[in-house]
Design an enzyme around this catalytic site. Structure first.
Site, mmCIF file in Angstrom:
data_model
loop_
_atom_site.group_PDB
_atom_site.id
_atom_site.type_symbol
_atom_site.label_atom_id
_atom_site.label_comp_id
_atom_site.label_asym_id
_atom_site.label_seq_id
_atom_site.Cartn_x
_atom_site.Cartn_y
_atom_site.Cartn_z
ATOM 1 N N TYR A 188 0.846 -1.200 0.000
ATOM 2 C CA TYR A 188 0.000 0.000 0.000
ATOM 3 C C TYR A 188 0.880 1.247 0.000
ATOM 4 O O TYR A 188 1.847 1.322 0.770
ATOM 5 C CB TYR A 188 -0.894 0.003 1.246
ATOM 6 C CG TYR A 188 -2.021 1.020 1.179
ATOM 7 C CD1 TYR A 188 -3.230 0.724 0.562
ATOM 8 C CD2 TYR A 188 -1.860 2.303 1.728
ATOM 9 C CE1 TYR A 188 -4.256 1.665 0.481
ATOM 10 C CE2 TYR A 188 -2.876 3.247 1.653
ATOM 11 C CZ TYR A 188 -4.073 2.918 1.027
ATOM 12 O OH TYR A 188 -5.076 3.845 0.948
ATOM 13 N N PHE A 249 -5.624 9.079 -3.805
ATOM 14 C CA PHE A 249 -4.345 8.587 -4.326
ATOM 15 C C PHE A 249 -4.063 7.283 -3.595
ATOM 16 O O PHE A 249 -4.024 7.257 -2.366
ATOM 17 C CB PHE A 249 -3.207 9.567 -4.028
ATOM 18 C CG PHE A 249 -1.839 9.034 -4.408
ATOM 19 C CD1 PHE A 249 -1.181 9.538 -5.518
ATOM 20 C CD2 PHE A 249 -1.207 8.030 -3.664
ATOM 21 C CE1 PHE A 249 0.077 9.048 -5.886
ATOM 22 C CE2 PHE A 249 0.031 7.533 -4.034
ATOM 23 C CZ PHE A 249 0.678 8.049 -5.140
ATOM 24 N N GLU A 250 -3.846 6.234 -4.360
ATOM 25 C CA GLU A 250 -3.424 4.971 -3.759
ATOM 26 C C GLU A 250 -2.651 4.214 -4.800
ATOM 27 O O GLU A 250 -3.054 4.203 -5.966
ATOM 28 C CB GLU A 250 -4.636 4.072 -3.446
ATOM 29 C CG GLU A 250 -5.343 4.304 -2.174
ATOM 30 C CD GLU A 250 -6.513 3.327 -1.938
ATOM 31 O OE1 GLU A 250 -7.011 2.694 -2.883
ATOM 32 O OE2 GLU A 250 -6.898 3.205 -0.779
ATOM 33 N N ILE A 251 -1.545 3.611 -4.395
ATOM 34 C CA ILE A 251 -0.947 2.567 -5.215
ATOM 35 C C ILE A 251 -0.986 1.331 -4.332
ATOM 36 O O ILE A 251 -0.445 1.360 -3.223
ATOM 37 C CB ILE A 251 0.500 2.907 -5.640
ATOM 38 C CG1 ILE A 251 0.522 4.250 -6.392
ATOM 39 C CG2 ILE A 251 1.073 1.787 -6.512
ATOM 40 C CD1 ILE A 251 1.910 4.701 -6.826
ATOM 41 N N HIS A 286 -10.040 1.381 4.115
ATOM 42 C CA HIS A 286 -8.751 0.871 3.633
ATOM 43 C C HIS A 286 -7.669 1.070 4.696
ATOM 44 O O HIS A 286 -6.840 0.186 4.924
ATOM 45 C CB HIS A 286 -8.307 1.611 2.364
ATOM 46 C CG HIS A 286 -9.114 1.277 1.150
ATOM 47 N ND1 HIS A 286 -8.805 1.768 -0.091
ATOM 48 C CD2 HIS A 286 -10.205 0.494 0.978
ATOM 49 C CE1 HIS A 286 -9.667 1.309 -0.978
ATOM 50 N NE2 HIS A 286 -10.531 0.542 -0.357
#
Ligand SMILES: Nc1nc2c(ncn2[C@@H]2O[C@H](COP(=O)(O)OP(=O)(O)O)[C@@H](O)[C@H]2O)c(=O)[nH]1
Ligand SMILES: *[C@@H]1O[C@H](CO)[C@@H](O)[C@H](O)[C@H]1NC(C)=O
Ligand SMILES: *[C@@H]1O[C@H](CO)[C@@H](O)[C@H](O)[C@H]1NC(C)=O
Ligand SMILES: *[C@@H]1O[C@H](CO)[C@@H](O)[C@H](O)[C@H]1NC(C)=O
Ligand SMILES: [Mg+2]
Length: 362
Positions: A188, A249-251, A286
């Site tokens: 994450y 924003f998430e990778i 999350h």
């Protein structure tokens, strides 16, 4: 079987109820010197957000993706218009796909009392809670919490990068963040962390505690030095301190979200009804999952990315970023400086320093 769209270089297919369209550009794309990761940008978006989305795509392509050509995946619970498809396809050389979200992932589950949900929306709207009266926002938050990663268009992916309309990427990204995630076993990645509005999640923590009580086997052990629970609680678990990673924003790792542990957590929350009776956001969901299920070293702060989603932005600190023309953001305006930022807490809990997160060449 509905065949929604078919022309040269465009293939359409049906998987269950998820109609989707894939374009293979056929354009020769020079391979980056590095290994290619199974990854894509994933965007949940409405047709009417086309212009704002094109602006996000422009920044992403200009700062990063023109070199790497990772595919774009667009998802919507309504069919995308031909205009939307044409005008997003034209923003990138990379492959693009357009997926329809099935009714089973967007709508009320049978155990939800819709009259009660309506009443709660009214109450929250009257209290002036942001998106408090919005029904569609709740479906969106539930979808982003529990379903987007199950879309068949993500089946072959190891990593997703979530992008929204009207965001900016303000620094050149001169490395492959997906490859960084893969090579360092990250699950994450985030840029901004902040505190949630309590009134949107009053029972989220109690529900989470119930789930933890029933599912100890999934949790990172309490005494593990890499345990992250202190990021989300200041009183040894009694209450939620409202800290979360800003999920626009998430990778992230697709396998993490598809894991039994994460899905069990989501299903438990979904049964409790707080996506509808309150307004649980996908960001706290999350984030609490990350804090319960991942170790500090599996989470990365993308400090060297300039990122803006109104009203906040993150800009890497240090004058050389600006003077070398690498960024167009203002470090002084970075949300990191705000009293409401949870970044200091992250640094403390993960036992790291801000500088340790710089990957990019200055
Ligand atoms: N397809 C679809 N996308 C939505 C809907 N509501 C929000 N989104 C998308 O979900 C993301 C978050 O919504 P947004 O309006 O930006 O909420 P905010 O960032 O919390 O202010 C964005 O990518 C939106 O385009 C919806 O009803 N349908
Ligand atoms: C685009 O899609 C085609 C067909 O699925 C695939 O062979 C090709 O590798 C993809 N190109 C890129 C740059 O992802
Ligand atoms: C989309 O592109 C196709 C092919 O170039 C074109 O025929 C069509 O008119 C376009 N549609 C819209 C709504 O722009
Ligand atoms: C959470 O649970 C505790 C103990 O059962 C209870 O006292 C408290 O009121 C609950 N909090 C909320 C917001 O429901
Ligand atoms: Mg947004």
């Amino acid at each position: 079987m509905t065949r929604q769209y078919l022309k040269n270089n465009v293939h359409s297919a049906d998987v269950a109820k998820d109609i989707y369209i894939v374009r293979d550009t056929g354009i020769h794309i020079p391979k980056p010197a590095t290994e290619r990761v199974k990854a894509a940008f994933v965007v949940l978006v409405r047709n009417r957000e086309l212009d704002d989305l094109r602006s996000s795509m422009r920044d992403m392509e200009a700062t990063f993706n023109y070199k790497y050509n990772y595919p774009w995946i667009f998802l919507n619970e309504e069919p995308f218009t031909e205009e939307f498809i044409n005008l997003t396809t034209s923003m990138t050389k990379a492959n693009v796909s357009y997926g329809l979200v099935g009714k089973e992932h967007w709508g009320y589950p049978p155990w939800i009392d819709q009259d009660l949900a309506k009443l709660k929306r009214k109450e929250m709207a009257d209290q002036g809670i942001i998106y408090g009266g919005s029904e569609s926002y709740r479906h969106m938050c539930r979808y982003q919490s529990g379903f987007f990663y199950m879309h068949p268009l993500l089946d072959d992916l190891d990593y997703y990068w979530r992008v929204e309309p009207d965001v900016n990427f303000m620094c050149d990204i001169d490395y492959d963040p997906f490859l960084y995630m893969k090579q360092h076993d990250k699950k994450y990645g985030f840029t901004i962390s902040l505190r949630e509005f309590y009134s949107t999640v009053p029972t989220l923590w109690n529900t989470t505690k119930e789930w933890m009580g029933l599912n100890q086997k999934y949790l990172v052990p309490r005494h593990d030095p890499e345990n992250l629970m202190k990021f989300v609680t200041d009183d040894s678990g009694d209450s939620y301190n409202l800290c979360h990673f800003w999920s626009n924003f998430e990778i992230g790792s697709v396998a993490f979200l598809r894991s039994e542990a994460y899905q069990s957590y989501f299903r438990y929350l979904d049964q409790a009804g707080g996506f509808f009776y309150e307004r649980w956001g996908d960001a706290p969901v999350h984030s609490i999952a990350v804090a319960m299920l991942l170790k500090a070293s599996e989470v990365h702060f993308f400090n060297d990315m300039g990122y803006r989603h109104g009203p906040f932005q993150h800009c890497p600190d240090g004058p050389d970023w600006l003077s070398k023309g690498k960024c167009y953001c203002e470090p002084r305006k970075s949300f990191d400086m705000s009293f409401n930022s949870c970044l200091p807490k992250w640094m403390e809990v993960a036992n790291t320093t801000v500088d340790s997160y710089i990957i990019s060449q200055r």
